[in-house]
Design a protein around this motif. Structure first.
Motif: not given
Length: 280
Positions: A8-11, A13, A28, A38, A42
């Protein structure tokens, strides 16, 4: 390459190469890789997990899109208004803990047992400068520029730039940049030593940075960890204190089998094979 198991990484890779090199990539681009909530959750989680595993020997910090980062996302400041009903001292104490938590996100890069290499393209604004000041090496493209934007916005930079930048460029220039919020372009950044090397394109930069990371990763992770530990310690201590610490450190580390393996590999004209660091 394979994706590292970070759910569940959003900001970001995260990609781990077979040569023990990990790439943490701000992802992003539609938001100019601004540092939203995020991001702050993260980044330290990723760095700490890679560090704890003991298998990663170098981290590359990069980003997608035209620009490295626009700095702090405005959504982060929204939480500053949720304590309006608190009396002033308790409100200030809450803000202090919030700032310390943001600082810890970048300190994680500095405390990691492996070197961290920043690869910057385009704009690196505000919090982006705070972040890369905590890395071991910095590379950029010819169109890159750096800006301590906080002063222009009526804020004193508070998550690491002012505490680290005089360690990586001349004090007078660091102060000029912080007082004026002017852009530092790639040419000047290279000439003052803030940037190791400038490249014509992001692809060219990442190719060479990955090669550099691979070269570092071939060495004993114990030795490389020792180099980072000693350099960071020496930055904050006297020569005498640092030499004393070095002697104590080396007395233990010379017992490592890596020394024997390095000598055997050189004698046998082969690549050395080192174990990773122990998981934390």
């Amino acid at each position: 390459m394979k994706k590292y198991d970070l759910p569940t990484l959003k900001a970001f890779t995260v990609t781990v190469h077979d040569n023990h090199v990990a790439e943490i990539c701000l992802d992003r681009p539609e938001a100019i890789n601004s540092m939203n909530n995020d991001f702050w959750r993260e980044l330290p989680a990723i760095v700490n997990k890679l560090d704890m595993a003991g298998t990663i020997r170098v981290i590359i910090l990069s980003s997608t899109g035209k620009h490295f980062t626009a700095g702090m996302d405005l959504e982060v400041f929204d939480s500053m208004d949720d304590d309006k009903d608190l009396e002033p001292s308790r409100s200030a104490e809450k803000k202090r803990r919030w700032i310390l938590k943001l600082q810890d996100a970048f300190t994680a890069l500095e405390k990691a047992r492996m070197p961290v290499i920043a690869a910057v393209q385009g704009a690196c604004i505000g919090g982006g400068v705070d972040m890369i000041c905590a890395t071991d090496m910095r590379f950029c493209t010819s169109n890159a520029f750096f800006n301590i934007k906080e002063t222009e916005l009526g804020i004193t930079a508070d998550v690491g730039t002012l505490q680290r930048i005089e360690k990586v460029m001349p004090s007078g220039l660091a102060r000029e940049l912080a007082y004026t919020s002017r852009d530092l372009d790639a040419t000047e950044a290279k000439s003052c030593g803030f940037i190791n090397k400038v490249f014509g394109s992001q692809d060219e930069m990442l190719t060479e940075v990955r090669q550099l990371a691979a070269t570092i990763a071939k060495h004993s992770p114990m030795a490389v960890n020792g180099v980072k530990e000693m350099l960071n310690y020496s930055r904050e201590h006297t020569v005498a204190e640092s030499l004393n610490y070095m002697a104590t450190w080396q007395a233990g580390m010379l017992q490592a089998p890596d020394v024997k393996e390095a000598l055997s590999a050189a004698k046998e004209k082969r690549a050395a094979n080192y174990d990773g660091l122990r998981p934390l």
